[in-house]
Structures are given as C-alpha cells and as structure tokens.
Design an enzyme around this catalytic site. Structure first.
Site, PDB file in Angstrom:
ATOM      1  N   HIS A  66      50.036  44.616  44.954  1.00 31.34           N
ATOM      2  CA  HIS A  66      49.539  45.993  44.960  1.00 31.34           C
ATOM      3  C   HIS A  66      48.146  46.063  45.595  1.00 31.34           C
ATOM      4  CE1 HIS A  66      48.787  43.521  41.522  1.00 31.34           C
ATOM      5  NE2 HIS A  66      47.761  44.248  41.146  1.00 31.34           N
ATOM      6  N   ASP A  85      48.624  38.456  35.404  1.00 34.92           N
ATOM      7  CA  ASP A  85      49.269  37.574  36.387  1.00 34.92           C
ATOM      8  C   ASP A  85      50.227  36.546  35.767  1.00 34.92           C
ATOM      9  OD1 ASP A  85      48.196  38.840  38.562  1.00 34.92           O
ATOM     10  OD2 ASP A  85      46.588  37.395  38.890  1.00 34.92           O
ATOM     11  N   THR A 124      32.732  46.753  40.745  1.00 37.91           N
ATOM     12  CA  THR A 124      33.735  46.320  39.773  1.00 37.91           C
ATOM     13  C   THR A 124      33.116  45.348  38.792  1.00 37.91           C
ATOM     14  OG1 THR A 124      35.878  45.245  39.453  1.00 37.91           O
ATOM     15  CG2 THR A 124      34.569  44.434  41.285  1.00 37.91           C
ATOM     16  N   LYS A 177      49.672  35.603  46.628  1.00 41.11           N
ATOM     17  CA  LYS A 177      49.685  36.815  45.801  1.00 41.11           C
ATOM     18  C   LYS A 177      49.279  38.021  46.652  1.00 41.11           C
ATOM     19  CE  LYS A 177      47.514  39.318  42.024  1.00 41.11           C
ATOM     20  NZ  LYS A 177      46.426  39.441  41.056  1.00 41.11           N
ATOM     21  N   ASN A 193      35.212  43.297  37.291  1.00 48.43           N
ATOM     22  CA  ASN A 193      36.311  42.338  37.164  1.00 48.43           C
ATOM     23  C   ASN A 193      36.185  41.253  38.246  1.00 48.43           C
ATOM     24  OD1 ASN A 193      38.935  41.132  37.491  1.00 48.43           O
ATOM     25  ND2 ASN A 193      39.744  42.767  36.219  1.00 48.43           N
ATOM     26  N   ASP A 249      41.215  51.208  40.816  1.00 49.70           N
ATOM     27  CA  ASP A 249      41.773  51.179  39.474  1.00 49.70           C
ATOM     28  C   ASP A 249      43.204  50.709  39.603  1.00 49.70           C
ATOM     29  OD1 ASP A 249      40.655  51.824  36.833  1.00 49.70           O
ATOM     30  OD2 ASP A 249      42.538  52.910  36.627  1.00 49.70           O
ATOM     31  N   GLY A 294      38.080  38.744  38.914  1.00 51.81           N
ATOM     32  CA  GLY A 294      39.342  38.433  39.588  1.00 51.81           C
ATOM     33  C   GLY A 294      39.585  39.373  40.760  1.00 51.81           C
ATOM     34  N   LYS A 295      39.316  40.656  40.540  1.00 52.56           N
ATOM     35  CA  LYS A 295      39.474  41.637  41.629  1.00 52.56           C
ATOM     36  C   LYS A 295      38.534  41.320  42.785  1.00 52.56           C
ATOM     37  CE  LYS A 295      40.438  45.898  39.049  1.00 52.56           C
ATOM     38  NZ  LYS A 295      39.929  47.260  38.856  1.00 52.56           N
TER      39      LYS A 295
END
Ligand code: ITT
Length: 197
Positions: A180, A153, A8, A175, A10, A77, A12-13
């Site tokens: 999800h 967020d 990834t 969170k 990202n 994703d 944050g992920k």
C-alpha cells in the site's frame, strides 16, 4: 539530491520511504522542530484521507511557523482492514496494535481471513496539497511470522506473494514493490517527476 520532509512518529514508515526514494534521488528526512517530532492531533473519523488531510494542515502550519512554507512536506495515514471485522481495525489500527497486538487480531479470526491495507499519503508541494492512495490486498496469516518490518507485518500475507510469506518475512524492497505504502509513494514520486520537482 532533493529533500522531502516526512512528518511521522513511526520509524518503520520513515525507513520504508527512505528505501523507496533514495535510489530515485530523493533524501527523505524526518520533519523535526528543535530535534523533536512535533505532536499532531488526529481527528476522530472513519476515513484515512480525512486523517491525513488533518495531519498535513497541522504540518503546514508548523512549516509556516518556521518560515519554511516553500519546503515540501509528506504525511500519511495507513490502516489494516479485515473483511470479517468490518472497518476494524481500520482507522484505529495504531490503537488496536497497542492494545491487543497481532496476537489479539489472530484470536478474533476464524476461516475468513481476507484483508487489505490502505495508505493515504498527502504531500504539501510548497504551494498546494496533493493526495495519493495505495492499496494492498491479502490475508491474515494463521500465526505470527517474520522479524522484519513493523506493525502488522508479521500477520499480513499480500496476494502478490505466491509462497505465503508475511510482509515481515520479506526484504523491505520486496514489501515496497507490492505494498500500500509503496504504491502510494510511487504515485507521489511520479507526480513529483511530472511536475518538475
Ligand atoms: P504517524 O506518526 O505517521 O501517524 P502511526 O504509527 O500513528 O504513525 P498510522 O496511524 O498511519 O501510523 O498507522 C496505523 C497503524 O498501522 C500503526 O500501528 C502502524 O504500525 C500500522 N501500520 C501502518 N503501515 C503498516 C505497514 O506497512 N505494515 C504493518 N503495519 C502498518
């Protein structure tokens, strides 16, 4: 501690996956080749799972090119889906965030604010591909709130929250308990446990 490679770009992920997996004994590491995150091409499609499957196919080829095919690899994703704006931003969530941002989304909405996040997480086990889906229902806030988290967020309020806080106003563990991504990754963790990984 077992290692799970996560392909990834990202941060944050990656941080969320690390927070979730580390107490469970899994070390989540960003998948890199010679210190770089490999470039992945995402297909034009309106389906998150199709995008995630295309990412894993490229990731598995990269593992093979490194002689690391027996290692596990995770991709995912995710997208935000707003009921008043069918399929939007959906699979275009990353592009929309870059172009109009959370402020732009707020400007598009009136009273109807229900929305959900979806994650399609795909795991290469070293032998086969497994898909895990996670969903989180909620609504779009009236204004941007909170400094934590990433992406959308600051404007997403999950239904499970009875005090109207956005994801960006919650500690990461809170969170993850309803998000999800948390749901998809817990299903993935259960799969790893049941299959003796
Ligand atoms: P990859 O390298 O893993 O593909 P990405 O940032 O391109 O990372 P996605 O296409 O899956 O990721 O995400 C679409 C957008 O939705 C992106 O801008 C994210 O920041 C945002 N997003 C994803 N998950 C989110 C979450 O849990 N909370 C808020 N925004 C999120």
């Amino acid at each position: 501690m077992a290692t799970l490679n996560f392909l990834t770009g990202n941060a944050g992920k990656l941080a969320e996956a690390q927070t979730l997996f580390s107490p469970l004994g899994w070390d989540v590491q960003r998948f890199e080749i010679e210190g770089e995150i490999p470039e992945i091409i995402e297909p034009q499609t309106d389906n998150l799972t199709t995008v995630a499957l295309a990412k894993i196919a490229q990731g598995v080829e990269l593992l093979a090119s490194q002689g690391r095919l027996q290692e596990s690899l995770l991709v995912e994703d995710s997208g935000l889906f707003i009921d008043a704006l069918p399929e939007f931003p959906g699979v275009y969530s990353a592009h929309v965030l870059q172009s109009i941002g959370c402020e732009g989304i707020l400007r598009l909405l009136d009273d109807e604010r229900s929305a959900h996040f979806l994650t399609a997480a795909v795991l290469w086990t070293g032998e086969a591909v497994e898909v895990f889906i996670g969903r989180c229902d909620g609504k779009i806030a009236m204004e941007i709130r909170g400094d934590d988290g990433f992406g959308y967020d600051p404007i997403f309020i999950p239904d499970s929250n009875d005090d109207d806080r956005t994801f960006a106003e919650m500690p990461q563990e809170e969170k993850s308990a309803c998000s999800h991504r948390g749901r998809a990754l817990r299903a993935l963790y259960d799969f790893l446990n049941e299959n003796g990984a």
